[in-house]
Write a protein that holds these residues in place. Sequence first.
Motif, PDB file in Angstrom:
ATOM      1  N   ASN A   1      57.820  59.179  41.211  1.00 46.68           N
ATOM      2  CA  ASN A   1      58.314  60.400  40.581  1.00 46.68           C
ATOM      3  C   ASN A   1      57.820  60.504  39.133  1.00 46.68           C
TER       4      ASN A   1
ATOM      5  N   MET B   1      59.916  66.152  43.638  1.00 46.63           N
ATOM      6  CA  MET B   1      59.146  64.911  43.541  1.00 46.63           C
ATOM      7  C   MET B   1      59.360  64.253  42.181  1.00 46.63           C
TER       8      MET B   1
ATOM      9  N   PRO C   1      56.409  62.184  47.766  1.00 49.16           N
ATOM     10  CA  PRO C   1      55.252  62.897  48.327  1.00 49.16           C
ATOM     11  C   PRO C   1      54.597  62.109  49.455  1.00 49.16           C
TER      12      PRO C   1
END
Length: 95
Positions: free
Chosen positions: A17, A48, A55
């Motif tokens: 992240n 994200m 992802p």
Amino acid sequence: MLVLVGKTGAIPQFGINHRVKLAREYAGMQQHDLADKTGLSRTSIANMETGRTKPRKKTITIIASATGVDREWLATGNAPVYITEMGNPDVGSKD
């Protein structure tokens, strides 16, 4: 966030992240800019970056390409190391 301690000091280890956000910021983009460039939604990018979602491999590749960061670094936090000799005008010459 994990922090490794090396010979020269602390080395922060960023989660996926954080790396997504750092990649976007490195490219000088806002979330909506990255969304426009990748075809992802701004909400997906925000999720994200906050760690709500992770992802997929394909998304990592798309984000890396759009931001100009190394895909391996974005995916794992590990980056390839390229060693060059600075200040030597003969480096790279074919003589």
